[in-house]
Design an enzyme around this catalytic site. Sequence first.
Site, mmCIF file in Angstrom:
data_model
loop_
_atom_site.group_PDB
_atom_site.id
_atom_site.type_symbol
_atom_site.label_atom_id
_atom_site.label_comp_id
_atom_site.label_asym_id
_atom_site.label_seq_id
_atom_site.Cartn_x
_atom_site.Cartn_y
_atom_site.Cartn_z
ATOM 1 N N ARG A 135 0.894 -1.077 -0.068
ATOM 2 C CA ARG A 135 0.032 -0.089 -0.052
ATOM 3 C C ARG A 135 0.841 1.253 0.032
ATOM 4 O O ARG A 135 0.595 2.271 0.827
ATOM 5 C CB ARG A 135 -0.974 0.005 1.134
ATOM 6 N N GLU A 260 -5.765 -12.311 8.050
ATOM 7 C CA GLU A 260 -5.473 -12.135 6.729
ATOM 8 C C GLU A 260 -4.171 -13.172 6.260
ATOM 9 O O GLU A 260 -3.478 -12.928 5.412
ATOM 10 C CB GLU A 260 -5.098 -10.660 5.930
ATOM 11 N N ARG A 293 -2.065 -6.178 16.982
ATOM 12 C CA ARG A 293 -3.171 -5.690 16.409
ATOM 13 C C ARG A 293 -4.519 -6.451 16.546
ATOM 14 O O ARG A 293 -4.326 -7.489 16.413
ATOM 15 C CB ARG A 293 -2.802 -5.513 14.862
ATOM 16 N N ARG A 310 -18.317 -8.482 9.549
ATOM 17 C CA ARG A 310 -16.826 -8.090 9.799
ATOM 18 C C ARG A 310 -16.701 -7.015 10.756
ATOM 19 O O ARG A 310 -15.823 -7.099 11.538
ATOM 20 C CB ARG A 310 -16.159 -7.668 8.392
ATOM 21 N N LYS A 334 -7.473 -0.135 14.560
ATOM 22 C CA LYS A 334 -7.803 0.743 13.671
ATOM 23 C C LYS A 334 -8.907 1.595 13.912
ATOM 24 O O LYS A 334 -9.858 1.101 14.756
ATOM 25 C CB LYS A 334 -8.119 -0.167 12.305
ATOM 26 N N ASP A 339 -12.088 -1.039 7.736
ATOM 27 C CA ASP A 339 -10.297 -0.900 7.261
ATOM 28 C C ASP A 339 -10.004 0.732 6.652
ATOM 29 O O ASP A 339 -10.194 0.688 5.382
ATOM 30 C CB ASP A 339 -10.200 -1.992 6.159
ATOM 31 N N GLU A 361 -5.051 3.075 15.504
ATOM 32 C CA GLU A 361 -4.237 3.162 14.292
ATOM 33 C C GLU A 361 -5.020 3.956 12.997
ATOM 34 O O GLU A 361 -6.018 3.696 12.811
ATOM 35 C CB GLU A 361 -3.827 1.768 13.913
ATOM 36 N N GLU A 367 -4.364 4.632 1.388
ATOM 37 C CA GLU A 367 -4.955 3.400 0.551
ATOM 38 C C GLU A 367 -6.326 3.360 -0.032
ATOM 39 O O GLU A 367 -6.514 3.159 -1.200
ATOM 40 C CB GLU A 367 -4.797 2.024 1.530
ATOM 41 N N GLU A 475 -14.882 12.219 -0.334
ATOM 42 C CA GLU A 475 -16.052 11.449 0.055
ATOM 43 C C GLU A 475 -17.486 11.478 -0.685
ATOM 44 O O GLU A 475 -17.903 10.837 -0.985
ATOM 45 C CB GLU A 475 -16.652 11.824 1.595
HETATM 46 C C1 GCU Z 1 -5.694 -3.505 4.705
HETATM 47 C C2 GCU Z 1 -4.809 -3.569 3.629
HETATM 48 C C3 GCU Z 1 -3.724 -4.895 3.521
HETATM 49 C C4 GCU Z 1 -3.009 -4.883 5.103
HETATM 50 C C5 GCU Z 1 -4.120 -4.772 6.128
HETATM 51 C C6 GCU Z 1 -3.536 -4.477 7.515
HETATM 52 O O1 GCU Z 1 -6.442 -4.678 4.517
HETATM 53 O O2 GCU Z 1 -5.262 -3.651 2.380
HETATM 54 O O3 GCU Z 1 -2.833 -4.507 2.466
HETATM 55 O O4 GCU Z 1 -2.047 -5.745 5.137
HETATM 56 O O5 GCU Z 1 -4.996 -3.659 5.664
HETATM 57 O O6 GCU Z 1 -3.787 -3.650 8.100
HETATM 58 O O7 GCU Z 1 -2.911 -5.503 8.003
#
Ligand code: GCU
Length: 644
Positions: A135, A260, A293, A310, A334, A339, A361, A367, A475
């Site tokens: 990103r 992820e 995180r 989610r 976050k 996201d 965060e 992004e 926005e």
């Molecule tokens: C988003 C992002 C990812 C990143 C993730 C994170 O999903 O698209 O590239 O890894 O956030 O914060 O871990």
Amino acid sequence: MHAAWLPPEAWRAIGTRPARVDGEGLLVQTVLDELNAAHAAFGGGPGAPQLVLALSPTADGGPEGYSLGRSDGVTTVLAEAPAGLLYGLFHVVRLGEAAFADDFPATVHRPVHARRMLDHWDNVDRHPVMGQVERGYSGGSIFWRDGVALRDEARVKAYARLVAATGINAVAVNNVNVHATEAHLLTDRLDEVAWLADVFRPYGIRVHLSVSFNAPMLLGGLPTADPLDPSVAAWWAAVTKNVYDAIPDFGGYVVKADSEGQPGPFGYGRSHADGANVLADALAPYGGVVHWRAFVYNHRQDWRDRSTDRARAAYDHFAPLDGQFRDNVILQVKYGPIDFQTREPVSPVIAAMARTRVAVELQVTQEYTGQQQHVCYLGPQWSETLSFPLAEPRTVSELSTGGLVAVSNVGDDEYWTGHPLAQANLYAFGRLAWDPTLSPSAVLDEWISLTFPGAEAVLRETLHAMMDHSWRTYELYTAPLGVGFMVKPHYHYGPDIDGYEYSPWGTYHFADRDGIGVDRTRATGTGYTGQYPPPWCDIYESLSTCPDELLLFFHHVPYGHVLHSGKTVIQHIYDTHFEGVERVRALRPLWERVAGLVDPALHARVAERLDEQLRCAIEWRDQINTYFYRKSGVPDAHGRTIYA
Ligand code: GCU
């Protein structure tokens, strides 16, 4: 490389005045070096000092604060510790001539957040899909290229200096997605981290490292990474000791676990408290912290399954663990539950962890907000988020007891940030982390003054006109009313309304011929509103009190639903998308007005991006308007062009 907000000219006021520095230590030396450089540039030299920077045990301000005032023709910075002198010096730089004009009483300045951290999503290897910087929209990493440490001291030092001037005091040097090569930074490539720490240290910045939860297996050859296995704990303790032998002021670890595809404690049937605590115990003897995180959710969801939400995931995982984390665990949350969208409600996790240190965060890298192709000054978004009274009367900033973190937007681009105006976001994050009550427009003004010293009024006004409301403009022409996403899958740039609609990622808008939005109410939806403390759980639950800008995040409504603004949802969609494009169209002529007032290359870079922003905004407008016209069959009340 561009001087960003510390061009030589920004030091003129200091560089022409004799100064005296009292104190010793690495950061005091940095202050001296900065003063010497300024004097060399502007001919200031010996004489009765007009600027005094002194360590003083009685100065109020704590480990990083300072007092600053001017009396009898002498401007004085007093600090208890060297870091305070450095921050005080940068304050004098911000004031410029004003620091040496009329007398002003001494006032104490101290950071609101003790840790003000930038996370780099830099890879050591160029990742085949994500590139050198995940990103990243500013070229390659300033730390690594194609598997090799760059060790570009001039570049990293310039970066350390720039961000220290905003108040940053911690940097995580590698991506939270820790791939095979990057895992080795913890052990056999530790010297690369130590080198970075050496360059950051004179600017009061500690280095942190993202590590793989499976490191004991990947690097240590252990059969397991089970956090409750004593051999695993021993491995982390031994490795961490080595880290501190090499980097005595090492900040700590950053961990993205069970997220992820990254490994985590779930793989061993353990909780996230178990996972975080094993690392915390290894770091505790040295005063280090784990940034753990909270971005944990099912990214292999079935779009047919309407029961999984989610937005709920982080709270469902972490709220029950409150009280189980060690003191040196910082849960990194976050700001929103999904996201880094242009508009999201703030994450309810921030209010749910009374016995856990939390760090909010933010995302400086754009992004989802135009990827440094679009002008999008995020100061207003962060200010709004940080001042939000989530647990009334406590604000998000006050609940963020573990500091603030943001994903950096910097790369090896000559302007650092791709879009030169995106430098303002990096600047603003540091300043707001130091003092979240600063007005974003005042912060922007500081950035303008420093970056374009002596800026003529027209340049200042033009930049404010282009940037103050640019987040709102973005926005207007993108996903409406807080529904989020609608971006091109994977890239997250440009419109693709159904791009994620039937995907496993859990980011849906549910538009059909009758209406749009996600029902997250307790009454009929996923129950997500119930994760908020009062009054927000009720404000968001009810259609009559839910703020317009978040309506589709919390509710599924018919296109004819009337907003508080008095408009129907469908007419709001059309109006905002037409308006958004017109606002973007106005940017280029504004920028032309200042063609002779900024460096031609910088002017050209911004101009080229403004053209792309307009192209992209038009694409957004037309795809969104056409999509909802086709779904709803409702024409625009003003008869503007919508491609049927
Ligand atoms: C988003 C992002 C990812 C990143 C993730 C994170 O999903 O698209 O590239 O890894 O956030 O914060 O871990």
